[in-house]
Every structure is written in structure tokens, then in C-alpha cells.
Design a protein around this motif. Structure first.
Motif, PDB file in Angstrom:
ATOM      1  N   GLY A  87       7.835   6.096   6.781  1.00 50.88           N
ATOM      2  CA  GLY A  87       7.889   5.921   5.337  1.00 50.88           C
ATOM      3  C   GLY A  87       6.553   6.185   4.680  1.00 50.88           C
ATOM      4  N   HIS A  88       6.498   5.925   3.372  1.00 49.08           N
ATOM      5  CA  HIS A  88       5.270   6.103   2.600  1.00 49.08           C
ATOM      6  C   HIS A  88       4.717   4.775   2.088  1.00 49.08           C
ATOM      7  CE1 HIS A  88       6.875  10.246   2.353  1.00 49.08           C
ATOM      8  NE2 HIS A  88       5.596  10.589   2.256  1.00 49.08           N
ATOM      9  N   SER A  89       5.572   3.769   1.939  1.00 45.79           N
ATOM     10  CA  SER A  89       5.150   2.485   1.382  1.00 45.79           C
ATOM     11  C   SER A  89       5.164   1.437   2.488  1.00 45.79           C
ATOM     12  CB  SER A  89       6.083   2.059   0.252  1.00 45.79           C
ATOM     13  OG  SER A  89       5.794   0.752  -0.163  1.00 45.79           O
ATOM     14  N   ILE A 113       0.861  -1.182   0.000  1.00 46.76           N
ATOM     15  CA  ILE A 113       0.000   0.000   0.000  1.00 46.76           C
ATOM     16  C   ILE A 113       0.897   1.231   0.000  1.00 46.76           C
ATOM     17  CG2 ILE A 113      -1.731   1.313   1.274  1.00 46.76           C
ATOM     18  CD1 ILE A 113      -2.704  -1.259   2.472  1.00 46.76           C
ATOM     19  N   GLU A 114       0.589   2.186  -0.885  1.00 47.64           N
ATOM     20  CA  GLU A 114       1.318   3.453  -0.942  1.00 47.64           C
ATOM     21  C   GLU A 114       0.488   4.530  -0.231  1.00 47.64           C
ATOM     22  OE1 GLU A 114       4.294   3.844  -2.087  1.00 47.64           O
ATOM     23  OE2 GLU A 114       4.539   1.864  -3.033  1.00 47.64           O
ATOM     24  N   HIS A 115       1.122   5.301   0.654  1.00 45.06           N
ATOM     25  CA  HIS A 115       0.464   6.399   1.366  1.00 45.06           C
ATOM     26  C   HIS A 115       0.976   7.728   0.811  1.00 45.06           C
ATOM     27  CE1 HIS A 115      -1.496   4.021   4.561  1.00 45.06           C
ATOM     28  NE2 HIS A 115      -0.494   3.190   4.340  1.00 45.06           N
ATOM     29  N   VAL A 116       0.031   8.638   0.503  1.00 45.81           N
ATOM     30  CA  VAL A 116       0.407   9.927  -0.068  1.00 45.81           C
ATOM     31  C   VAL A 116       0.633  10.941   1.044  1.00 45.81           C
ATOM     32  CG1 VAL A 116      -0.884   9.447  -2.156  1.00 45.81           C
ATOM     33  CG2 VAL A 116      -1.989  10.672  -0.295  1.00 45.81           C
ATOM     34  N   GLY A 117       1.203  12.076   0.672  1.00 45.86           N
ATOM     35  CA  GLY A 117       1.364  13.179   1.612  1.00 45.86           C
ATOM     36  C   GLY A 117       2.438  12.907   2.645  1.00 45.86           C
ATOM     37  N   ALA A 118       2.135  13.347   3.878  1.00 45.00           N
ATOM     38  CA  ALA A 118       3.108  13.206   4.957  1.00 45.00           C
ATOM     39  C   ALA A 118       3.384  11.733   5.227  1.00 45.00           C
ATOM     40  CB  ALA A 118       2.579  13.882   6.221  1.00 45.00           C
ATOM     41  N   ALA A 177     -11.105   0.474  -1.292  1.00 42.25           N
ATOM     42  CA  ALA A 177     -10.341   0.703  -2.512  1.00 42.25           C
ATOM     43  C   ALA A 177     -10.642   2.106  -3.010  1.00 42.25           C
ATOM     44  CB  ALA A 177     -10.712  -0.326  -3.582  1.00 42.25           C
ATOM     45  N   GLY A 178      -9.598   2.783  -3.524  1.00 41.35           N
ATOM     46  CA  GLY A 178      -9.777   4.100  -4.104  1.00 41.35           C
ATOM     47  C   GLY A 178      -9.886   5.213  -3.095  1.00 41.35           C
ATOM     48  N   LEU A 179      -9.591   4.961  -1.807  1.00 41.63           N
ATOM     49  CA  LEU A 179      -9.651   5.996  -0.775  1.00 41.63           C
ATOM     50  C   LEU A 179      -8.242   6.245  -0.238  1.00 41.63           C
ATOM     51  CD1 LEU A 179     -12.766   4.675   1.200  1.00 41.63           C
ATOM     52  CD2 LEU A 179     -12.723   6.429  -0.580  1.00 41.63           C
ATOM     53  N   ARG A 180      -7.939   7.502   0.102  1.00 40.50           N
ATOM     54  CA  ARG A 180      -6.617   7.780   0.669  1.00 40.50           C
ATOM     55  C   ARG A 180      -6.705   8.938   1.660  1.00 40.50           C
ATOM     56  NH1 ARG A 180      -3.742  10.143  -4.839  1.00 40.50           N
ATOM     57  NH2 ARG A 180      -4.598  12.273  -4.741  1.00 40.50           N
ATOM     58  N   ASP A 181      -5.686   8.992   2.519  1.00 34.14           N
ATOM     59  CA  ASP A 181      -5.619   9.961   3.620  1.00 34.14           C
ATOM     60  C   ASP A 181      -4.446  10.898   3.356  1.00 34.14           C
ATOM     61  OD1 ASP A 181      -5.349  11.258   6.073  1.00 34.14           O
ATOM     62  OD2 ASP A 181      -4.289   9.547   6.947  1.00 34.14           O
ATOM     63  N   ASP A 182      -4.714  12.220   3.417  1.00 33.16           N
ATOM     64  CA  ASP A 182      -3.640  13.193   3.231  1.00 33.16           C
ATOM     65  C   ASP A 182      -3.708  14.210   4.373  1.00 33.16           C
ATOM     66  OD1 ASP A 182      -1.508  14.476   2.195  1.00 33.16           O
ATOM     67  OD2 ASP A 182      -2.544  15.325   0.453  1.00 33.16           O
ATOM     68  N   ARG A 183      -2.597  14.864   4.646  1.00 29.85           N
ATOM     69  CA  ARG A 183      -2.527  15.905   5.678  1.00 29.85           C
ATOM     70  C   ARG A 183      -1.980  17.168   5.019  1.00 29.85           C
ATOM     71  NH1 ARG A 183      -2.511  12.554  10.354  1.00 29.85           N
ATOM     72  NH2 ARG A 183      -3.716  10.732   9.670  1.00 29.85           N
TER      73      ARG A 183
END
Length: 942
Positions: free
Chosen positions: A744-746, A691-696, A786-792
Motif C-alpha cells: 500500500g501507500h498509507s 504516514i503517506e508514501h509517494v510513488g511506488a 519531517a518534510g522528507l520522502r522516498d520515491d522510485r
């Protein structure tokens, strides 16, 4: 049966379809109603083409049958009556009882409609036969596993518990006499429609030898001179004709001298006369016959009727004098008058020889020709492809190497009816199939043997495993699970007769298994042999021969069906077969030319691997050599989406992953199981979910980990930005919670085979309730999200979003994304600023306190508001973005943003949520049992 007013279309059925999506305490229900029926002009294999004033109003079910449609149609065709709609089958009797044109009877009759209220909808059918307590009906049925179209079926009459419907005043006319052989009639029950039973091959329905000789045979032998018999046609019943004063009915002077007179004196030496019994008719030259000339002997009989001396017989072979034996030996039909000469080895050379015999008269120079015969037989050994064939006094048995149906090894032992010589001897063909014993042998044995002439036996290492007996005529798939290296087919001639029919045993598609691999050769293969030192190695050898050099030709092949598609093949190449040999691999149906020194075949697709060593033309082999493909592996290199996980098989075989079926969508965290299923071959590689996390970046990971394996051959890893932050390699079955400091992000979970092996054990590594922490807030997605993500986007701001790239290429938006924070002390109020831009039909926003939804926002388009909530004391606050209908497509970026988040403490002071002390770092979520271990990163806390 379905309701008559409902016709199935698409996904609509008589039952109501319900689709429910549940997240926490919020549910959505969708109802899909059935559609109205229209006229149905055909149901299964029956058409609505009878005329009774209207079309059939009942529907036809998806399986091509419906009892109400069929019963209405039978009333239309046979009663010439259009019935009104009478509901489901279980209401027909009730409606009929109230109809002035119909009546309901308690007893069945041919032509009635039988009714039953049993089951959910009941059953109706048309009666075609009544015998005692049994009722035969024609019927159709409606269900997923029911038969297609109409059929006849017999029930106990009590099965139809609501009676039998007929027109008022009686039912229709019987079927017999309508000119059609239908509705269960046959030649016995209705000859008017179906004709006589004579000729059906059975002596039944009152037939006899007199009325139907075709089925019952002749009457001759019943002890009575009847049915037109006479002494000529049936002496068993009527007695002999001899003595009636007439020389008739095939009598002659020999069989009936009472009617025809004696034979001697008619000028012919006939009717069994000899010169001693009738010298006026017979001249006493020697008599006899050359009866046999074959691999064993040249023999016959001879005698002189007017002499007691043994007759001398002159035998000539290929035109030259060979021997002059006396006809004084044993003979079954002519005792003391037989002669026989053993066939010498010099004549057993595969060449046709001509034999003639003459009887010499002892009183005169007269001679009698006893006949001429030819024969051929052979002794010796020859090479036939990979077969070594030996012949022992053999004649009339040919060896052929036909191409098999699948171009596999074949062998045929046969005899051609055009062969005019007596058959003889034994022919055996043997092939050393492999350098070490195989585990199983399969072939197709096709036998067409005439009676009494040949027997053929199949042997493995000289042990007989099958026999094709005289008279056999069959084609059988034969399997032998017996360790052996050599296969032999031996054919034996059982007599010295001239056989006028083609007979043969054909062994086709001969294959053998060593370990998991099947092996075979092409029909014309020579000089090649298989070996298999291990289950994951193949050896193709050019074998030694008694010749100074060996000509290798044809194909040696090995194949294995892996049961699932693979993407790549690897191996280690050892040795070479020299010039002329090429290596080919077939994956699925696609052939590949492979260099002899290659070690990989990539970018393939298929689940079946066929490895072949091919000599397109015979090549000289000066010394024995071999080519080994060692550590032969297949791999899967592919990825797919499983919820929000990118699930990748990395050179793996036997490893895969999924979100378990019992994963709870209401749990706060991701769920993934990586597993090993025994593939029946070498297990290798790894499977990973990423899973890849965007942002911070996130700074902490926690979950519950579970595993189950007993071998020291598996390892599970947790990776952050491709660095291993935790590994589980110990054996056993256990579960434990862990909380690990990692930035990390991944985030990746990985399950791997440590060393390639043929593993027969199922195993798994599983992560439940997995979540990561960003700036003090934990991000938890539902298992199949699926298709949802968290950003700060800024300190203190939470942004839950779904980019418009989701919903294309089959990627559907689904699930719930939740961010939450757990405080050490209880709070009693919450206020937050919400801004959003969401499509109403797809998303909603939720605010939860201690996991309970306290505010649900269903708004379309841009929206902004301040929210303040008073609540009973709580310790966990969460904000969630929920997909209400899985499968939606985003036409634009959608988002919900939470800022200015404050909580009201017990001391009635408002504070920014980020400034309120959270639960101590390093403590994992409580397990279901409360007894699992807590695993913490040794690098320390925050």
C-alpha cells in the motif's frame, strides 16, 4: 553576579550558547558570543541619578538586579566617588587594595562596601548597619529566581570573606541626620530623621504611660498619685474627694453628704429617695415598667411604696383589655414584684401588635403608666424558592434569596438594624438539593454577627457541620465531604433585645458534587431537582409538590472542568420536561441553545462544560417528569504533525500520542508512542498516527512493538491503506519485533478504547524503528524527521527528496531519510551515479556502509558525479538525505537521486545491487536483548 562588561540582550548570556545537531557520525556546532555592554541608567527599582563624574558602567540583569551595579551606585551617591571598573564581584577587593584612593578593612563599618569571593562570581553590597557579628546591607542580586530590584539583608560578617572597602582615610558620614528616614533607620534609632515612635500602637522604645498614653495607656492604677492625677480623675491612686469640704468633682447630697448635705427636703424626689424615706419630697404612686413584649411573654414589674399589697397591672393589646395580672411573681431586680403573661398562639401571626400596661393604686384611683411596647413574631412554614422555611416564635430574622456572584444558589438569614422589635425564636430554611446523596458541598459563608444576639448553624441531613457564633465576622470558603441530600441553615435569637445593627449570615455560591459533576441552582429556582444515576449521566427533574400543580422556574445547572480542550459533546436524550423548558450548554465562555431532543454539540472549543435546564418564565408542571442526558461524552477531533506523522485524535478522550523524549535520532527507523492518560472522566475513541508514501507502493513493514496495559479495554492496530494488517489486544507488558507482508501507500498506527469506561490506568502502545520496503530497498526515517520522502522514479533508481511545500504554515524540514539494503553475503566495493539539486545551507548527502558514513557530499545547487568506493567487507549499504539545521524552509523542490547502483562481491565481480541476494524475507531486525519474539505475517513471504 555577571561580568561587568557583559549586558544581556535577547538570547545572549554570560554563558556560551551551544546548539549541536548530530546524525550518525556527522556533527555541526554553532557558537553564539555575548555582546558588549553600554551605559545602564536604571536597574530594577533604582536609578543612576547621583552625580559623581560618570555614569554607572555596570549592566542590569534580566531579573532587574545586579550587585556590582548597586555597589558602584552606592559609592557614587554616598562617597561622591566614581569607582573604576573592578571586574566581577570576586575581584573588587583585589582591585581596591591596589587603588591609592581606597583601602580594604577586615572589619565592617557603616558606609563600607562588603565583598565576598564565594560562588562563581562573588558578591558585593553596601553596609547600612553593624551589630555584633551581624552586618545589614543594601544589595541587588542577579539570577533567574532572585528578587527584583534592591533590598535590605542581614548576613554574618564572616560571609564577606574578602573584606570591606572604604575611601582612604575613612568612610562616609552616618545616615542619621541627613533629613531622610532611610537605610534601615527608624523612630528609635534616628528620631532626627524618623520622628517619635509614639503613636505606632506599641509601648516600646522607652515610652511610658506618662510620655505616650496613646501607646502605653493611662497611668491611673499604678499605685501612685502622679502625672497630674487627682481624686476626681483617678480615685484608685489619689483616693475619694469626699471630705474636702467642697461639694465638687461630681459629688452630690447622695454620694457625699459630708460635703453636700442631705437630699431630703429639696423639693425633688431624687437621688434614690422614696416616699418612705423622704415623704416631704416623694409622692407614693405605684411604680414599675413594662419591660418586655415578645413571642414568649408580656412582662415587667410594679409596686406601691406605701402599701404591702401586690399591685394590679392592667394589660391592653391592640387597644383592647387583655389581662390584669398581680405583680407578685419573681423578678431578678424586683423580687416578688414581677408580672408575666405568656404570649398566646393567636398573636404569633406575623402581625405587629401594640401592648400597653398600667399599674393601679390600691388606696386611690390613681394609676401609673408602665409603658408601651410593640412586637411581632411568627410560627409557620413557607416556600422560598427551593427552600422550605419554618419559623418558631420568630421575630427579627428575615430570609432573602440574593443572586450569587456566579448566579449560583444563595441564602441569607439576617436582621435589619431598623427593626425596632425585640428579636426572638428560631428560623430554619432547608433545601432538598438532590434525589440521591451528593459527595461534597462547597459554599462561601459570610458572617456579620453582632455580639451576643444570634447564633446560626449549618446542617447536612440535620447533622450540624458548622456554626456561626455570636460576634463572628468572617468570609470563609467552606467544604464538606459528607454524603447528604439536604442543606439547612437555622438561625436562633439568643435574647429578647432590640438590636440596632444589621447582622446576617450569607451562604453564597452553594454548589454540590455528585461524582465528577458539580451542580447548583439559580437563586430563584423552584420545582427543579438534580439526580445523577451514573457519573456520565445528568438528570434534571421537575419534582412533585403538595400543591395541585407545580410552577417550575429558574435554572438548574451542572458543570465539569475537563482540564483540556475538547471539540465535540455527545449524549443520549431520555425523557422531557415539557413546555417552557430549554436546554443550554456553555463551552468555555460560549453559550449554545440545544434542542431538547438533540444528541450532539459539535464544532466547539473549550475545556469546561456547563449544562443548564432553564425556565425563562414560570411554567406549570402537571406531573413529575425528568430529562436525562445519558452517556455524556466529550471528544477531541483534531490532528497535528509529529515529525513526519500526521497524528489524529479520532473522537477520543484520554488518548494522545507523541514521539518520546528519549527517541534516538541516530536509530534507523520511525518512532511513535500512542498512549492513554486517565482524564478523570470517561475514556473513549482512538488516536492514530499516519504516514503517506509517494510513488511506488511498499510491500513490507517491520518494527519493534511495545505495549503496557492490564485491562481488556485497549487495542492497538497497524493499518495499511485503512485495512487492519495486525492487531494487539491482549493484556500485559511486552515487546516484540514484527515483519509483515502488506502492500500500500498509507501506513497507520492506531490505539483505541474498545468500550467507553472511566479508566484510571495509564497505558501505551509504541512502535520503534519502523520502516517499509519498496522494490527490495528499506526506507527508514529518523524519529523526528519531517518534510522528507522516498520515491522510485524508475527500476533501480532511488530518489530522496523534499518538496518546496514544506517550510510553510509552520511545517519545518528536519531529520534524516535513509534507504538501505542488507545482503546475505559480504561485499567489498560500491559504485553509484549521484545527481542532485540541493541548497548547501540546509541539506547534505551521505553514503553509509554497515551504518558508518563513508562519504559526505556538501554541494550547493545542481551537481552530478560517479562515485566508486573500496571498503572492508560490508553487508548493508545505505543512502541518506540529512537536514543539517532543523527549521529550514524550502524555496524549491530539492532532491538527490542514486542510480546505476552496483556492489563488488568477494569474487571481484561487479553486480547490480538489485540482483544481489538480500537477507531472507520474514526475519525482523535483531532486538537490543536478542530475546524478543519475531512476528511474521501468516500470508507468506515475497
Amino acid at each position: 553576579e555577571p561580568r561587568p562588561a557583559t549586558q544581556r540582550r535577547g538570547r545572549s548570556h554570560t554563558a556560551i550558547c551551544v546548539a549541536i545537531a548530530v546524525v550518525s557520525a556527522v556533527s555541526v556546532v554553532s557558537w553564539v558570543l555575548p555582546q558588549t555592554a553600554t551605559a545602564v541608567y536604571q536597574c530594577g527599582n533604582a536609578k543612576d541619578d547621583c552625580q559623581c563624574g560618570m555614569n554607572n558602567p555596570y549592566p542590569c540583569c534580566d531579573n532587574g538586579g545586579n550587585c556590582t551595579w548597586w555597589a558602584w551606585e552606592q559609592a557614587c551617591c554616598n562617597w561622591k566617588m566614581a569607582l573604576p571598573g573592578m571586574g566581577n564581584a570576586n575581584t573588587w577587593a583585589s582591585y581596591a587594595g591596589k587603588n591609592g584612593k581606597l583601602e580594604v578593612n577586615s572589619q565592617p563599618s557603616v558606609g563600607a562596601i562588603a565583598t565576598s569571593t564565594k560562588g562563581k562570581y562573588g558578591h558585593v553590597a553596601y553596609v547600612v548597619k553593624v551589630e555584633g557579628n551581624k552586618v545589614t546591607v543594601s544589595e541587588e542580586n542577579c539570577c533567574g529566581k532572585c528578587n527584583y530590584g534592591w533590598r535590605y539583608w542581614t548576613y554574618d560578617k564572616g560571609h564577606f570573606n574578602s573584606g570591606y572597602i572604604t575611601p582612604k582615610g575613612g568612610g562616609p558620614k552616618p545616615y542619621c541626620g541627613d533629613g531622610k528616614c532611610n537605610n534601615g533607620e527608624n523612630c528609635s534609632s534616628c528620631a532626627k530623621d524618623c520622628g517619635s515612635c509614639c503613636g505606632n500602637g506599641k509601648c516600646d522604645n522607652g515610652e511610658s504611660c506618662s510620655s505616650c498614653a496613646k501607646d502605653c495607656g493611662s497611668c491611673c492604677g499604678n499605685g501612685k498619685c502622679d502625672n497630674g492625677e487627682n481624686c476626681a480623675s483617678c480615685a484608685k491612686d489619689c483616693g475619694s474627694c469626699c471630705g474636702n469640704g467642697k461639694c465638687d468633682n461630681g459629688e452630690n447630697c447622695s454620694t457625699c453628704d459630708k460635703d453636700c448635705g442631705v437630699c431630703c427636703g429639696n423639693g425633688k424626689c431624687d437621688y434614690g429617695e422614696t416616699c418612705p424615706t423622704c415623704p416631704t419630697d416623694c409622692h407614693c404612686d405605684p411604680e414599675g415598667a413594662l419591660e418586655a413584649a415578645n413571642c414568649a411573654e408580656m412582662s415587667g414589674w410594679a409596686w406601691d411604696p406605701d402599701s404591702a399589697e401586690p399591685v394590679t397591672v392592667r394589660v391592653r393589646v391592640d387597644g383592647g383589655d387583655f389581662a390584669e395580672p398581680k405583680a407578685s411573681g419573681p423578678h431578678s431586680a424586683h423580687p416578688g414584684q414581677g408580672f408575666a403573661i405568656s404570649t398566646p398562639a393567636t398573636l404569633k401571626n406575623g402581625v405587629v401588635h401594640a401592648v400597653a400596661a398600667t399599674a393601679l393604686d390600691s388606696q386611690t384611683p390613681a394609676t401609673t403608666d408602665l409603658g408601651q411596647r410593640t412586637f411581632v413574631c411568627e410560627n409557620g412554614v413557607s416556600d422560598d424558592g427551593i427552600w422550605v422555611t419554618s419559623r418558631q416564635d420568630a421575630a427579627g430574622i428575615a430570609v432573602d434569596l440574593p443572586a450569587g456572584a456566579q448566579s449560583l444558589l444563595s441564602l441569607r438569614h439576617g436582621h435589619a438594624g431598623a427593626f425596632v422589635q425585640p428579636i426572638a425564636g428560631i428560623v430554619e430554611s432547608c433545601a432538598l438539593l438532590a434525589l440521591r446523596p451528593f459527595d461534597e458541598l462547597r459554599l462561601t459563608g459570610v458572617a456579620q454577627l453582632g455580639p451576643g444576639h444570634f447564633r446560626m448553624r449549618l446542617r447536612l441531613d440535620k447533622i450540624e457541620v458548622a456554626a456561626f457564633e455570636p460576634g463572628s465576622s468572617a468570609s470563609d470558603a467552606l467544604t464538606f465531604e459528607q454524603a447528604a441530600s439536604t442543606l439547612c441553615l437555622a438561625s436562633e435569637a439568643l435574647d429578647f433585645e432590640v438590636v440596632d445593627k444589621d447582622v446576617a449570615v450569607h451562604l453564597d455560591e452553594i454548589r454540590f458534587r455528585m461524582g465528577p459533576w458539580w451542580h447548583s441552582y439559580s437563586a430563584a429556582a423552584t420545582g427543579l431537582i438534580h439526580d445523577q444515576p451514573a457519573g456520565d449521566s445528568l438528570v434534571f427533574a421537575a419534582r412533585a409538590s403538595t400543591s395541585a400543580s407545580v410552577l417550575a422556574s429558574g435554572t438548574a445547572r451542572a458543570w465539569h472542568d475537563f482540564g483540556a480542550p475538547f471539540d465535540r459533546v455527545t449524549w443520549r436524550t431520555i425523557g422531557d420536561l415539557g413546555p417552557g423548558a430549554s436546554l443550554r450548554m456553555i463551552v468555555g465562555d460560549v453559550p449554545y441553545e440545544v434542542p431538547i431532543d438533540a444528541n450532539e454539540l459539535a464544532h466547539v472549543a473549550g475545556g469546561h462544560l456547563d449544562v443548564r435546564v432553564v425556565f425563562d418564565s414560570p411554567a406549570q408542571v402537571v406531573a413529575a417528569s425528568q430529562l436525562e442526558l445519558s452517556e455524556l461524552r466529550v471528544h477531541r477531533d483534531r490532528s497535528r504533525l509529529a515529525g513526519c506523522w500526521q497524528l489524529a485524535q479520532q473522537g477520543s478522550w484520554g488518548l494522545d500520542g507523541d514521539i518520546p523524549d528519549d527517541a534516538d535520532e541516530g536509530r534507523a527507523g520511525l518512532h511513535l508512542r500512542l498512549k492513554h492518560a486517565p482524564p478523570g472522566y470517561w475514556s473513549t475513541g482512538a488516536v492514530a498516527g499516519t504516514i503517506e508514501h509517494v510513488g511506488a507502493p511498499f510491500d513490507r513493514v517491520r518494527a519493534r512493538y511495545k505495549q503496557d496495559w492490564t485491562q481488556e479495554n485497549f487495542a492497538a492496530e497497524l493499518r495499511v491503506d485503512d485495512a487492519v494488517v495486525h492487531m494487539w489486544s491482549e493484556r500485559g507488558t511486552f515487546s516484540a519485533d514484527f515483519d509483515i507482508v502488506a502492500t500500500g501507500h498509507s501506513l497507520a498506527t492506531r490505539f483505541a478504547v474498545i468500550a467507553d469506561a472511566e479508566i484510571a490506568e495509564s497505558a501505551f502502545a509504541e512502535w520503534q524503528d519502523l520502516e517499509v520496503r519498496k522494490a527490495g530497498w528499506w526506507t527508514a526515517a529518523s524519529p523526528r524527521s519531517a518534510g522528507l520522502r522516498d520515491d522510485r522514479p524508475a527500476p533501480g533508481v532511488l530518489r530522496l527528496e523534499s518538496p518546496k511545500s514544506w517550510g510553510v504554515d509552520g511545517r519545518e524540514v528536519a531529520g534524516v531519510l535513509r534507504v538501505h539494503r542488507t545482503f546475505e553475503a559480504a561485499q567489498k566495493g560500491l559504485r553509484v551515479h549521484l545527481s542532485q539539486d540541493l541548497p548547501e545551507v540546509l541539506f547534505r548527502v551521505l553514503i553509509l556502509l554497515d551504518g558508518v558514513p563513508v562519504r559526505v557530499i556538501d554541494r550547493d545547487g545542481p551537481y552530478e558525479t560517479d562515485i566508486e568506493l573500496a571498503a572492508p567487507p560490508f553487508r548493508d549499504v545505505a543512502f541518506a538525505l540529512q537536514v543539517r539545521e532543523p527549521g529550514g524552509v524550502n524555496g524549491r523542490d530539492v532532491w538527490a537521486e542514486f542510480s546505476a547502483i552496483e556492489v563488488l562481491g568477494i569474487d571481484s565481480e561487479w553486480r547490480a545491487a538489485e540482483t544481489v541476494t538480500s537477507v531472507a524475507d520474514g526475519v525482523a531486525p535483531q532486538s537490543a536483548s536478542g530475546a524478543d519474539a519475531v512476528v511474521a505475517d501468516t500470508a507468506g513471504g515475497e
